[in-house]
Design a protein around this motif. Structure first.
Motif, PDB file in Angstrom:
ATOM      1  N   GLU A  33      46.925  -7.901  21.304  1.00 36.40           N
ATOM      2  CA  GLU A  33      47.056  -7.045  22.483  1.00 36.40           C
ATOM      3  C   GLU A  33      47.211  -7.854  23.768  1.00 36.40           C
ATOM      4  O   GLU A  33      48.028  -7.511  24.631  1.00 36.40           O
ATOM      5  CB  GLU A  33      45.846  -6.121  22.604  1.00 36.40           C
ATOM      6  CG  GLU A  33      45.924  -5.202  23.811  1.00 36.40           C
ATOM      7  CD  GLU A  33      44.850  -4.131  23.832  1.00 36.40           C
ATOM      8  OE1 GLU A  33      44.646  -3.540  24.906  1.00 36.40           O
ATOM      9  OE2 GLU A  33      44.221  -3.883  22.796  1.00 36.40           O
ATOM     10  N   ARG A  37      50.384  -7.555  26.440  1.00 38.07           N
ATOM     11  CA  ARG A  37      50.251  -7.208  27.857  1.00 38.07           C
ATOM     12  C   ARG A  37      50.800  -8.318  28.756  1.00 38.07           C
ATOM     13  O   ARG A  37      51.440  -8.045  29.784  1.00 38.07           O
ATOM     14  CB  ARG A  37      48.794  -6.893  28.180  1.00 38.07           C
ATOM     15  CG  ARG A  37      48.312  -5.616  27.482  1.00 38.07           C
ATOM     16  CD  ARG A  37      46.977  -5.148  28.023  1.00 38.07           C
ATOM     17  NE  ARG A  37      46.488  -3.978  27.318  1.00 38.07           N
ATOM     18  CZ  ARG A  37      46.876  -2.718  27.547  1.00 38.07           C
ATOM     19  NH1 ARG A  37      47.797  -2.471  28.475  1.00 38.07           N
ATOM     20  NH2 ARG A  37      46.366  -1.710  26.866  1.00 38.07           N
ATOM     21  N   GLU A  38      50.559  -9.573  28.372  1.00 37.76           N
ATOM     22  CA  GLU A  38      51.121 -10.682  29.155  1.00 37.76           C
ATOM     23  C   GLU A  38      52.643 -10.698  29.059  1.00 37.76           C
ATOM     24  O   GLU A  38      53.330 -11.016  30.039  1.00 37.76           O
ATOM     25  CB  GLU A  38      50.539 -12.011  28.661  1.00 37.76           C
ATOM     26  CG  GLU A  38      49.079 -12.221  29.054  1.00 37.76           C
ATOM     27  CD  GLU A  38      48.588 -13.607  28.669  1.00 37.76           C
ATOM     28  OE1 GLU A  38      49.117 -14.595  29.222  1.00 37.76           O
ATOM     29  OE2 GLU A  38      47.686 -13.703  27.807  1.00 37.76           O
ATOM     30  N   GLY A  40      54.523  -8.103  28.798  1.00 41.13           N
ATOM     31  CA  GLY A  40      54.977  -7.098  29.748  1.00 41.13           C
ATOM     32  C   GLY A  40      54.911  -7.582  31.187  1.00 41.13           C
ATOM     33  O   GLY A  40      55.813  -7.313  31.990  1.00 41.13           O
ATOM     34  N   ALA A  41      53.867  -8.321  31.494  1.00 45.36           N
ATOM     35  CA  ALA A  41      53.677  -8.789  32.870  1.00 45.36           C
ATOM     36  C   ALA A  41      54.759  -9.767  33.314  1.00 45.36           C
ATOM     37  O   ALA A  41      55.096  -9.829  34.507  1.00 45.36           O
ATOM     38  CB  ALA A  41      52.297  -9.432  33.014  1.00 45.36           C
ATOM     39  N   GLN A  84      57.526  -1.165  21.377  1.00 45.56           N
ATOM     40  CA  GLN A  84      57.351  -0.974  22.819  1.00 45.56           C
ATOM     41  C   GLN A  84      58.708  -0.845  23.510  1.00 45.56           C
ATOM     42  O   GLN A  84      58.929   0.060  24.328  1.00 45.56           O
ATOM     43  CB  GLN A  84      56.576  -2.159  23.397  1.00 45.56           C
ATOM     44  CG  GLN A  84      56.322  -2.106  24.888  1.00 45.56           C
ATOM     45  CD  GLN A  84      54.971  -1.516  25.243  1.00 45.56           C
ATOM     46  OE1 GLN A  84      54.174  -1.209  24.378  1.00 45.56           O
ATOM     47  NE2 GLN A  84      54.709  -1.383  26.534  1.00 45.56           N
ATOM     48  N   ASP A 106      55.198   1.907  33.522  1.00 45.98           N
ATOM     49  CA  ASP A 106      54.010   1.306  32.906  1.00 45.98           C
ATOM     50  C   ASP A 106      54.328   0.687  31.546  1.00 45.98           C
ATOM     51  O   ASP A 106      53.737  -0.336  31.171  1.00 45.98           O
ATOM     52  CB  ASP A 106      52.902   2.353  32.750  1.00 45.98           C
ATOM     53  CG  ASP A 106      52.198   2.666  34.063  1.00 45.98           C
ATOM     54  OD1 ASP A 106      52.348   1.883  35.019  1.00 45.98           O
ATOM     55  OD2 ASP A 106      51.493   3.685  34.122  1.00 45.98           O
ATOM     56  N   GLN A 109      56.318  -2.621  32.038  1.00 45.76           N
ATOM     57  CA  GLN A 109      55.489  -3.703  32.567  1.00 45.76           C
ATOM     58  C   GLN A 109      54.294  -4.052  31.670  1.00 45.76           C
ATOM     59  O   GLN A 109      53.482  -4.910  32.017  1.00 45.76           O
ATOM     60  CB  GLN A 109      55.011  -3.314  33.965  1.00 45.76           C
ATOM     61  CG  GLN A 109      56.165  -3.190  34.960  1.00 45.76           C
ATOM     62  CD  GLN A 109      55.812  -2.400  36.207  1.00 45.76           C
ATOM     63  OE1 GLN A 109      54.637  -2.219  36.537  1.00 45.76           O
ATOM     64  NE2 GLN A 109      56.825  -1.915  36.922  1.00 45.76           N
ATOM     65  N   GLY A 110      54.177  -3.387  30.521  1.00 46.00           N
ATOM     66  CA  GLY A 110      53.098  -3.680  29.589  1.00 46.00           C
ATOM     67  C   GLY A 110      51.733  -3.181  30.037  1.00 46.00           C
ATOM     68  O   GLY A 110      50.711  -3.553  29.446  1.00 46.00           O
ATOM     69  N   LYS A 111      51.703  -2.332  31.047  1.00 44.58           N
ATOM     70  CA  LYS A 111      50.414  -1.770  31.488  1.00 44.58           C
ATOM     71  C   LYS A 111      49.915  -0.714  30.508  1.00 44.58           C
ATOM     72  O   LYS A 111      48.706  -0.507  30.361  1.00 44.58           O
ATOM     73  CB  LYS A 111      50.566  -1.173  32.885  1.00 44.58           C
ATOM     74  CG  LYS A 111      50.874  -2.204  33.959  1.00 44.58           C
ATOM     75  CD  LYS A 111      51.129  -1.535  35.308  1.00 44.58           C
ATOM     76  CE  LYS A 111      51.473  -2.563  36.368  1.00 44.58           C
ATOM     77  NZ  LYS A 111      51.805  -1.916  37.672  1.00 44.58           N
ATOM     78  N   LEU A 113      50.648   0.395  26.409  1.00 43.76           N
ATOM     79  CA  LEU A 113      51.304  -0.011  25.165  1.00 43.76           C
ATOM     80  C   LEU A 113      51.789   1.230  24.432  1.00 43.76           C
ATOM     81  O   LEU A 113      51.131   2.271  24.444  1.00 43.76           O
ATOM     82  CB  LEU A 113      50.346  -0.837  24.311  1.00 43.76           C
ATOM     83  CG  LEU A 113      49.910  -2.157  24.958  1.00 43.76           C
ATOM     84  CD1 LEU A 113      48.941  -2.918  24.068  1.00 43.76           C
ATOM     85  CD2 LEU A 113      51.119  -3.040  25.295  1.00 43.76           C
ATOM     86  N   HIS A 158      47.018   4.060  23.298  1.00 45.04           N
ATOM     87  CA  HIS A 158      48.472   3.911  23.325  1.00 45.04           C
ATOM     88  C   HIS A 158      49.146   5.277  23.408  1.00 45.04           C
ATOM     89  O   HIS A 158      48.549   6.314  23.102  1.00 45.04           O
ATOM     90  CB  HIS A 158      48.963   3.214  22.044  1.00 45.04           C
ATOM     91  CG  HIS A 158      48.502   1.808  21.893  1.00 45.04           C
ATOM     92  ND1 HIS A 158      49.259   0.839  21.256  1.00 45.04           N
ATOM     93  CD2 HIS A 158      47.368   1.179  22.260  1.00 45.04           C
ATOM     94  CE1 HIS A 158      48.593  -0.312  21.259  1.00 45.04           C
ATOM     95  NE2 HIS A 158      47.457  -0.125  21.855  1.00 45.04           N
TER      96      HIS A 158
END
Length: 363
Positions: A33, A37-38, A40-41, A84, A106, A109-111, A113, A158
């Protein structure tokens, strides 16, 4: 940011954050996870959204290249990232502004999932199986009932996309693990891809408000055609990454055993040439789909060829490795299982050939 910079940033993140945990993902079912998220960031899902939507606007070909870069190290995580990216692609293409504004940025940007529960729908539309989710129109939205056996990259926090049948038509929508009436059950253990948060889903009188509708019944026929090529082409990123990983194994094996390995079929050079040719075609078709002029027949044929090539490359990697390739901890052994997944995930090779035959017979 251009595509080259994005891929370089993804490669660095894969090297530092994903490579050290690949065995845990494969052998222990660990879901990465933090990596997701990284990713996406740094824009790793943003290519399938415009800048106005919260993405980077680099396009479908760049998104496929991101998935390939992840797949070089880990096919399972490339698949999770595909889920995703596919959900983002659906929302990028939706004609309904409310659902896009509510969720797309969202996801890009991976905020948040997100997964894609479209396997049953895609197989149903190809005449392979019945549709498992049923919807009824109610005031302000729809209620949905039914069950799906496998949906990936999902969880209690999610969201994901699904389609339900309503009369002779279909409605596509966003739902999630915290929606009332939605429940998740663990699946039987897979031989690979365990670290992808794959669950069975049950829907019991789940209310879907109109603002969460991706495609209403009257929009669905045109909408499904607008997403189909992109959905399939994104999967080629997974396959290309598995092939890249297999080529790396072959190259290492040849440092010591090049002479005897030369007697094997599917050597490094021939596999690399086939991959390069398929990749050029992938980029061409991705640009067509991004521009709204997809070539569905060529896309189906390319996806089938990519699955066949992944199987050949992974098997060749195992054979080049010899006895070492039969060890459970061998990367070659993992690549064989990942390639099998590329060949059976919807649309599977047999599904692709069925659709190709139907299109060609209709000409």
């Amino acid at each position: 940011m251009n595509a080259q910079t994005l891929i370089a940033n993804v490669a660095e993140l894969v090297k530092t954050k994903l490579k050290p945990i690949v065995d845990d993902i494969d052998r222990k079912g660990y879901y990465p996870e933090a990596f997701m998220r990284e990713l996406g960031a740094i824009g790793g899902f943003g290519a399938v959204g415009t800048e106005a939507e919260g993405g980077n606007g680099l396009g479908l070909a760049a998104q496929i290249a991101v998935l390939r870069e992840i797949g070089k190290e880990c096919g399972a995580t490339s698949f999770s990232a595909w889920c995703q990216a596919a959900c983002a692609w659906y929302l990028h293409q939706t004609p309904n502004r409310a659902v896009k504004d509510k969720y797309l940025a969202d996801i890009l940007q991976g905020k948040v999932l997100a997964g894609t529960g479209m396997s049953n729908t895609v197989k149903h539309l190809a005449g392979i199986e019945k549709h498992n989710l049923q919807a009824e129109r109610v005031e302000g939205g729809y209620t949905v009932n039914g069950a799906l056996p496998w949906v990936s990259n999902i969880g209690e926090d999610h969201i994901w996309a699904n389609t339900a049948q309503i009369g002779d038509g279909y409605v596509m929508f966003i739902t999630g693990g915290q929606w009332e009436g939605v429940s998740l059950q663990n699946c039987p253990e897979f031989c690979a891809l365990e670290g992808t948060r794959t669950f069975s889903l049950n829907f019991k009188d789940v209310f879907i408000p109109d603002e969460d509708i991706i495609a209403a019944p009257e929009q669905f026929a045109d909408y499904i055609q607008s997403i189909k090529a992109g959905f399939i082409l994104l999967q080629i990123g997974i396959g290309a990454g598995v092939i890249d990983g297999s080529l790396g194994i072959i190259r290492l094996a040849n440092i010591v055993n090049a002479e005897v390995n030369s007697y094997l079929d599917d050597g490094y050079d021939s596999l690399k040439a086939r991959l390069d040719g398929s990749w050029a075609e992938t980029e061409r078709l991705a640009d067509l789909a991004w521009d709204g002029t997809p070539d569905n027949l060529a896309t189906l044929k390319l996806r089938e060829a990519a699955a066949v090539l992944a199987l050949a490359a992974a098997q060749s990697a195992a054979l080049h490795s010899g006895a070492k390739g039969y060890l459970m901890r061998s990367p070659a052994q993992r690549r064989v299982r990942e390639a099998m997944f590329v060949a059976i995930v919807t649309p599977a090779i047999k599904h692709l050939r069925k659709e190709i035959a139907a299109i060609e017979a209709a000409k």
